[in-house]
Motif scaffolding. Sequence first.
Motif, PDB file in Angstrom:
ATOM      1  N   LYS A  32      -4.211  -2.870  -7.136  1.00  0.00           N
ATOM      2  CA  LYS A  32      -5.241  -1.813  -7.048  1.00  0.00           C
ATOM      3  C   LYS A  32      -6.258  -2.406  -7.969  1.00  0.00           C
ATOM      4  CE  LYS A  32      -2.854   1.468  -5.163  1.00  0.00           C
ATOM      5  NZ  LYS A  32      -3.039   1.549  -3.983  1.00  0.00           N
ATOM      6  N   THR A  44       0.703  -1.085   0.122  1.00  0.00           N
ATOM      7  CA  THR A  44      -0.036  -0.041  -0.047  1.00  0.00           C
ATOM      8  C   THR A  44       0.877   1.306  -0.194  1.00  0.00           C
ATOM      9  OG1 THR A  44      -0.104   0.029   2.371  1.00  0.00           O
ATOM     10  CG2 THR A  44      -1.675  -1.190   1.303  1.00  0.00           C
ATOM     11  N   ASN A  45       2.102   1.049  -0.538  1.00  0.00           N
ATOM     12  CA  ASN A  45       3.074   2.197  -0.605  1.00  0.00           C
ATOM     13  C   ASN A  45       2.977   2.842   0.989  1.00  0.00           C
ATOM     14  OD1 ASN A  45       5.213   3.760  -1.211  1.00  0.00           O
ATOM     15  ND2 ASN A  45       3.724   5.357  -2.134  1.00  0.00           N
ATOM     16  N   ALA A  46       3.388   1.822   1.688  1.00  0.00           N
ATOM     17  CA  ALA A  46       3.565   2.119   3.318  1.00  0.00           C
ATOM     18  C   ALA A  46       4.976   3.108   3.729  1.00  0.00           C
ATOM     19  CB  ALA A  46       3.435   1.183   4.488  1.00  0.00           C
ATOM     20  N   TRP A  47       5.912   2.902   2.466  1.00  0.00           N
ATOM     21  CA  TRP A  47       7.199   3.485   2.479  1.00  0.00           C
ATOM     22  C   TRP A  47       6.937   5.085   2.878  1.00  0.00           C
ATOM     23  CZ3 TRP A  47      11.190   0.652   2.896  1.00  0.00           C
ATOM     24  CH2 TRP A  47      11.204  -0.484   2.067  1.00  0.00           C
ATOM     25  N   LYS A  48       5.923   5.616   2.161  1.00  0.00           N
ATOM     26  CA  LYS A  48       5.824   7.044   2.363  1.00  0.00           C
ATOM     27  C   LYS A  48       5.309   7.299   3.997  1.00  0.00           C
ATOM     28  CE  LYS A  48       1.380   7.305   0.085  1.00  0.00           C
ATOM     29  NZ  LYS A  48       0.267   6.846   1.171  1.00  0.00           N
ATOM     30  N   GLN A  49       4.655   6.338   4.315  1.00  0.00           N
ATOM     31  CA  GLN A  49       4.065   6.634   5.917  1.00  0.00           C
ATOM     32  C   GLN A  49       5.172   6.345   6.784  1.00  0.00           C
ATOM     33  OE1 GLN A  49       0.257   4.730   6.967  1.00  0.00           O
ATOM     34  NE2 GLN A  49       1.270   4.564   8.992  1.00  0.00           N
ATOM     35  N   GLU A  83      -1.979  11.135   0.316  1.00  0.00           N
ATOM     36  CA  GLU A  83      -2.576  10.693  -1.050  1.00  0.00           C
ATOM     37  C   GLU A  83      -3.471   9.335  -0.257  1.00  0.00           C
ATOM     38  OE1 GLU A  83      -0.092   9.624  -4.024  1.00  0.00           O
ATOM     39  OE2 GLU A  83      -1.422  10.803  -5.508  1.00  0.00           O
ATOM     40  N   ASN A  84      -3.490   8.095  -1.034  1.00  0.00           N
ATOM     41  CA  ASN A  84      -4.239   7.217  -0.545  1.00  0.00           C
ATOM     42  C   ASN A  84      -3.777   6.487   0.872  1.00  0.00           C
ATOM     43  OD1 ASN A  84      -5.384   6.845  -3.048  1.00  0.00           O
ATOM     44  ND2 ASN A  84      -3.726   6.291  -3.714  1.00  0.00           N
ATOM     45  N   PRO A  85      -4.482   6.142   1.830  1.00  0.00           N
ATOM     46  CA  PRO A  85      -3.832   5.704   3.238  1.00  0.00           C
ATOM     47  C   PRO A  85      -2.844   4.480   2.945  1.00  0.00           C
ATOM     48  CG  PRO A  85      -6.120   5.097   2.983  1.00  0.00           C
ATOM     49  CD  PRO A  85      -5.955   5.926   1.646  1.00  0.00           C
ATOM     50  N   SER A  86      -1.812   4.489   3.699  1.00  0.00           N
ATOM     51  CA  SER A  86      -1.046   3.328   3.665  1.00  0.00           C
ATOM     52  C   SER A  86      -1.326   2.674   5.027  1.00  0.00           C
ATOM     53  CB  SER A  86       0.440   3.804   3.693  1.00  0.00           C
ATOM     54  OG  SER A  86       0.809   4.431   2.555  1.00  0.00           O
ATOM     55  N   TYR A  87      -1.233   1.196   4.999  1.00  0.00           N
ATOM     56  CA  TYR A  87      -1.577   0.486   6.070  1.00  0.00           C
ATOM     57  C   TYR A  87      -1.025  -0.890   5.645  1.00  0.00           C
ATOM     58  CZ  TYR A  87      -5.154  -0.993   2.592  1.00  0.00           C
ATOM     59  OH  TYR A  87      -5.387  -1.141   1.381  1.00  0.00           O
TER      60      TYR A  87
END
Lengths: 236, 242, 303
Positions: B80, A85-90, C84-88
Motif C-alpha cells: 500500500k 490487492t486482496n482479490a480473494w474477497k472478490q 472495500e478497496n477494489p480488488s483487481y
Amino acid sequence: MIFPLIQSDFLKIKRKGMWLLCLIGPFGVVALQMVNYGVRKDYLFEQMDDRWLYYLLNINTFTPLAIVLGIVILTSFMSSIEDETNAWKQLVALPVSKRSVYLSKFTVISCILFLSSVLLFLFVFGYGLTLGLGEDIPYLRLMEYSFLPFFAALPVLGLQLWVATISKNQAIPVTLGVIGVIFAYSAPLLPDWMIWKWPALSNDWGHAYINALLGIGFGVLLYLLGMVDFKRRDVK
Amino acid sequence: MISVISSEWYKLRKSKVLLLLLVAPLVGLFIGMSSSLGDIGAINPWYEKLVMMNFTYAVLFLPLISGVLASVICRYEHQKGGWKQLLALPVTRGKVFLSKYVLLLLLIFVMQLLYLVSIYLVGMIGGITEPFPMDIVWKTIVGGWMATFPLIALQLWVSIAFKSFAAPFAINVIFTLPTILVINSERFGPYYPWGQPFLMMNIGGSAEDFFFVPWDQILMVVGGSFLLFFIGGYLYFQRKAI
Amino acid sequence: MEYIVETKNLTKSFGKEKAVSNLEMKIPKGEIYGFLGPNGAGKTTTIRMLLGLMRPTSGSVQLFGKDMKNNRIDILKNVGSLVENPSYYPHLTAKENLEASRKILHAPKERIDEVLKLVRLHGVRNKKVKGFSLGMKQRLGIAAAMLHQPELLILDEPTNGLDPSGIIEMRELIQSLPKEYGMTVLISSHLLSEIDQMATRVGVVTKGKMIFQDSIETMRKIAQASIQIKVNDNEAAWRSMLANGQKADLGEEHINLQVEDDEQVAASIDYLVQQGFSIYRVQEETRSLENIFLEMTKEEHAE
C-alpha cells in the motif's frame, strides 16, 4: 463447474513469467549436465558401465531440487496474485465454492509442473542422444526419471500451496521451501517417511514407483487438509 | 544515516524476521546431526563436522535465505504505497538503500553467529572432547558472511524491483542451484559469485592466506561482483518511479 | 413483505470484541438501501457476512429468502459486489480482469463491452490496470459487479476515491438500477449526505448495533424544523400550552414547538399572547440529517 475457474486461473498467470519458469526448470537441469559432460565427458563415461543410467542419475541429482524449488516459487506466485490487492474477497464472492477455488489453484500448478516433466523428458532424451551413451536406450528408465519425481513431489505441492494460501507474509512459505530444499538435498540422510526425500526416488525397497505412489497418496491427503483449512477460514 | 538504519530496524523488530534468523541454527543442527560421514581422515572430529555442515549450509542455505531476508526488508514498503511514505520523509534515496543494505549485513552476521552456536552444539551433543577450533571456525563464519555481500546486493536490487517474494526468489534459485556443480570445477569455481560462500567456508581450502580463499580472489570476485550489484541496485533505486 | 436481504440476530466476534451484534437488517425488493455508520462500526464485517466471506458467530443471513449457510453458491449467482478497496489483477488489462470473472459467472462475452461502456472504461479496455487511477479501479470494480446483471448489488463505500463528477455519475447510475433492471442495491457509506441523495431506505449502525432502520422519509421527518419560543416565564407557558392540548417540549432556554404548518405556529403564538405571556423571541431551528446522525451515533459512543 471447475473448468471455468481453471481457465480463469490460467488467464491470471499471464505475464507473470510462470510459463518461462516451466521452461527454465527442466532446461536448467539438463543444461547443468551439458556443462558437466562438456567439461569432463571422458571422466564421467568411466564411472559406470551403463552410461545411460549414470547420465540419468546425474540428471536426477538436480531434478528433485528443481521440482521442490519450482513448487515453492509457483505456489508463492499463485497466492501473491490474489494477495496483492486482496482479490480473494472478490474471487470468493463469486458463485464458486471455496473448495473449487483451492482445487483450481492446485490443478493449475500441477499442470505447469507436469508440462515441465514432459519438457524434462524431451530435453534429457534429446541431449542424451547427442552424447553417444550407447545404442540401448532405456526408455522405461527415462520415463521414470522424468515423470516419477513429479508424482513423488505432490505432497510438497500440497504442503506449500496450503502454507502459501493461508500466509499473509510470503516469507513464511518461502522459508519453509528453503528448509525443504535443504531436506531434498540431504535426501540420502533422511528417513524414508520424510516427503522431501521422495522426489529423489530412492528408498529402502529399491523401487522408484513406491515413491510415486506414496507421493500421490500423501499428496491427495495434504491437498485435502489444505482445502478443508482454506474453506474453514474467513476471507478478510 | 544511523537514524535511518534504526528506523529500518524499528520496523522489523516486531515482525517475524527474528524467527527467520533462528532457522539457520536449526538447519545447522539438522545437517550436523544427520550427517554420519564416518572417518574422512580429518585431524580432529570438529573438522569432520565443519566440512559436512559448512557444505550444505554454504552452498544452498546461506545464499537462498539471504535472498529471503532481502525481500523481507522491502516488504513493508511494497504494501500500500509504503515507498511513497518512506521517500516523502526528509531522507535521500541513497541513504534508504544503504540503510537497508547495512541492516541486511547485520542480520546475516547475527545469523552466522547463531549458526556458529549450532556447530558448537552439534559437537557437544556428539561428545567431541577436543578443544573447539575457534580460530578456524571464526574464519569460516566471517568469510561466509563476507561472501554474501554481493549476493544480498543483487537480491536487494531485485527485491526493490518486484513486489512479490516469488520473483526475487526465482532469480536467486536460478543462480544458486548451479553452485553445486560449479564448485567442482577448479577452473570456473573460483569465479562464480554464488560459489564464494562455500569456498570461504570450506576449511579444506588454501591455508596460506588469512581466509580459505586467496585475497586476490576475494577482492576480484567478491569485491567486483559486489560493486557491480551494489551500484546497479543503487542506480536502479535512484531512478525507480515510485 | 418480500425481503431481498434479511439477517436475524447476526453477530460476529473477533476474540472478545463484538464487531457486529444482534444485527437485524431488512431490505425490501427494489430499494436502494443506505447502510450508514462511522468508520469501524461494523459495516464491512456485516457485508462480508452477507457475501459468505465470513461466517457469523451466531445468527443467520437470508438472501432472496434462502439461507446463506446452505445455499451460498446459488445465492451468489444473483449478487454483484464491491467490498472495500477494489480488488483487481494489476498485471492484466481491464478487459482481462473482467474476463477472469466472466468465465466463472458464465455471463455472455458481449457483457464485458457493455459494462465497460457503462462505467466509461471502454477506451482503456486494453491497458493494464496497474496504471489506472483509484477512481478508474473503483469503476472497474463496479463493472465487474454488474457483469452478470445481478438482482442484488452490494457496494461498500463505492464513491471512495472518486472525483466530484465521478460521484455524480455513480449516483445517477445507482439510482437508475432499480428502475431499469429491477435491482436492489445495498450501499454503505460513512457520509450521510451521500446516502441522503440516493437511498430510499436507511440503516444506521454504530458499534456493531443497528440503531435506526426505516425509510429515508421517516428519517427526514425527524429532521424537520421545530419552532423555538422564548417568553418571560417559559415553564408556566409550557404548562399552559400542554393544558391546551398543544405539543411542546420544555428546553433550557425556550419552548420547542412541534408543529406541522404555519397556521399552527400562528395559532400557538396567538394563544400565548391571549394568556398574557410576553413573547421575546420566535425562531426556527433546523436540525440537519447530519446532526441527527451524529446524535444517534454519539449516544452509543457515550456508553
